[in-house]
Design a protein around this motif. Structure first.
Motif, mmCIF file in Angstrom:
data_model
loop_
_atom_site.group_PDB
_atom_site.id
_atom_site.type_symbol
_atom_site.label_atom_id
_atom_site.label_comp_id
_atom_site.label_asym_id
_atom_site.label_seq_id
_atom_site.Cartn_x
_atom_site.Cartn_y
_atom_site.Cartn_z
ATOM 1 N N THR A 180 -44.271 -51.126 -30.136
ATOM 2 C CA THR A 180 -44.004 -50.622 -31.480
ATOM 3 C C THR A 180 -43.078 -49.410 -31.443
ATOM 4 N N ALA A 181 -43.378 -48.449 -30.574
ATOM 5 C CA ALA A 181 -42.561 -47.236 -30.493
ATOM 6 C C ALA A 181 -41.133 -47.554 -30.057
ATOM 7 N N LYS A 182 -40.985 -48.341 -29.015
ATOM 8 C CA LYS A 182 -39.660 -48.636 -28.463
ATOM 9 C C LYS A 182 -38.824 -49.472 -29.424
ATOM 10 N N GLU A 183 -39.389 -50.508 -29.971
ATOM 11 C CA GLU A 183 -38.632 -51.389 -30.859
ATOM 12 C C GLU A 183 -38.291 -50.712 -32.178
ATOM 13 N N TYR A 184 -39.205 -49.912 -32.710
ATOM 14 C CA TYR A 184 -38.895 -49.192 -33.948
ATOM 15 C C TYR A 184 -37.770 -48.193 -33.701
ATOM 16 N N CYS A 185 -37.852 -47.462 -32.588
ATOM 17 C CA CYS A 185 -36.810 -46.497 -32.252
ATOM 18 C C CYS A 185 -35.448 -47.195 -32.140
ATOM 19 N N GLY A 199 -52.280 -47.260 -30.833
ATOM 20 C CA GLY A 199 -53.032 -48.466 -31.124
ATOM 21 C C GLY A 199 -53.930 -48.832 -29.965
ATOM 22 N N MET A 200 -55.114 -49.308 -30.268
ATOM 23 C CA MET A 200 -56.102 -49.725 -29.276
ATOM 24 C C MET A 200 -56.408 -48.596 -28.283
ATOM 25 N N GLY A 201 -56.438 -47.370 -28.779
ATOM 26 C CA GLY A 201 -56.797 -46.231 -27.943
ATOM 27 C C GLY A 201 -55.691 -45.688 -27.070
ATOM 28 N N ARG A 202 -54.501 -46.197 -27.184
ATOM 29 C CA ARG A 202 -53.366 -45.739 -26.371
ATOM 30 C C ARG A 202 -52.258 -45.250 -27.285
ATOM 31 N N SER A 203 -51.447 -44.321 -26.803
ATOM 32 C CA SER A 203 -50.356 -43.774 -27.586
ATOM 33 C C SER A 203 -49.095 -43.707 -26.726
ATOM 34 N N HIS A 204 -47.958 -44.082 -27.309
ATOM 35 C CA HIS A 204 -46.677 -44.048 -26.606
ATOM 36 C C HIS A 204 -45.604 -43.466 -27.513
ATOM 37 N N THR A 205 -44.639 -42.788 -26.883
ATOM 38 C CA THR A 205 -43.539 -42.165 -27.605
ATOM 39 C C THR A 205 -42.219 -42.683 -27.063
ATOM 40 N N ALA A 206 -41.309 -43.000 -27.978
ATOM 41 C CA ALA A 206 -39.950 -43.396 -27.607
ATOM 42 C C ALA A 206 -39.000 -42.395 -28.242
ATOM 43 N N VAL A 207 -37.955 -42.042 -27.509
ATOM 44 C CA VAL A 207 -36.992 -41.066 -28.000
ATOM 45 C C VAL A 207 -35.578 -41.630 -27.844
ATOM 46 N N TRP A 208 -34.735 -41.335 -28.826
ATOM 47 C CA TRP A 208 -33.345 -41.777 -28.790
ATOM 48 C C TRP A 208 -32.568 -40.828 -27.888
ATOM 49 N N LEU A 209 -31.879 -41.372 -26.892
ATOM 50 C CA LEU A 209 -31.149 -40.558 -25.917
ATOM 51 C C LEU A 209 -29.674 -40.411 -26.252
ATOM 52 N N GLY A 210 -29.130 -41.357 -26.965
ATOM 53 C CA GLY A 210 -27.719 -41.306 -27.313
ATOM 54 C C GLY A 210 -27.180 -42.699 -27.571
ATOM 55 N N GLN A 225 -27.129 -44.764 -24.222
ATOM 56 C CA GLN A 225 -28.407 -44.962 -23.556
ATOM 57 C C GLN A 225 -29.453 -45.647 -24.455
ATOM 58 N N GLY A 226 -29.360 -45.475 -25.759
ATOM 59 C CA GLY A 226 -30.336 -46.062 -26.673
ATOM 60 C C GLY A 226 -31.647 -45.305 -26.653
ATOM 61 N N CYS A 227 -32.751 -46.035 -26.797
ATOM 62 C CA CYS A 227 -34.077 -45.430 -26.819
ATOM 63 C C CYS A 227 -34.810 -45.712 -25.509
ATOM 64 N N ARG A 228 -35.676 -44.766 -25.154
ATOM 65 C CA ARG A 228 -36.461 -44.919 -23.927
ATOM 66 C C ARG A 228 -37.876 -44.406 -24.170
ATOM 67 N N LEU A 229 -38.847 -45.078 -23.584
ATOM 68 C CA LEU A 229 -40.215 -44.597 -23.633
ATOM 69 C C LEU A 229 -40.317 -43.351 -22.759
ATOM 70 N N THR A 230 -41.016 -42.332 -23.242
ATOM 71 C CA THR A 230 -41.201 -41.125 -22.456
ATOM 72 C C THR A 230 -42.491 -41.238 -21.657
ATOM 73 N N PRO A 231 -42.516 -40.644 -20.484
ATOM 74 C CA PRO A 231 -43.736 -40.731 -19.666
ATOM 75 C C PRO A 231 -44.874 -39.912 -20.226
#
Length: 108
Positions: free
Chosen positions: A44-49, A88-99, A102-108
């Protein structure tokens, strides 16, 4: 071997057999099943970004684009920083636009 129990209780025997097969399948697929909760929020985070900041689509379009059968419990679109967080389902992820390149990338 005495198969009298199977003849006396065929439904119970079939139910027990199905449970044994299901448990065997779960054991065989345990690694993939363990990873499933991460997939929901990361996707969800990556595709929306990507939809919002790489392809420059409107927010409502991207919300519909990433909608899944399994619902997410939290969503934050930080437009000024071009950062998206989905939970969702107890987990959380963040995606950020790099440029642009580069597009978007999930952050660790």
């Amino acid at each position: 071997m005495n198969f009298g129990v199977i003849r006396r209780r065929p439904r119970l025997s079939v139910l027990l057999l199905l449970i044994a097969v299901l448990l065997g399948w779960v054991w065989q697929e345990r690694v993939a099943l363990w990873a499933f909760p991460d997939i929901i929020s990361a996707y969800t985070a990556k595709e929306y970004c990507s939809c919002r900041y790489v392809e420059n689509n409107p927010a409502d379009y991207c919300q519909a684009y990433v909608k899944q059968y399994v619902p997410i419990s939290g969503f934050l679109d930080d437009a000024p920083n071009k950062r998206v967080t989905a939970s969702g389902m107890g987990r959380s992820h963040t995606a950020v636009w790099l440029g642009a390149r580069q597009g978007c990338r999930l952050t660790p």
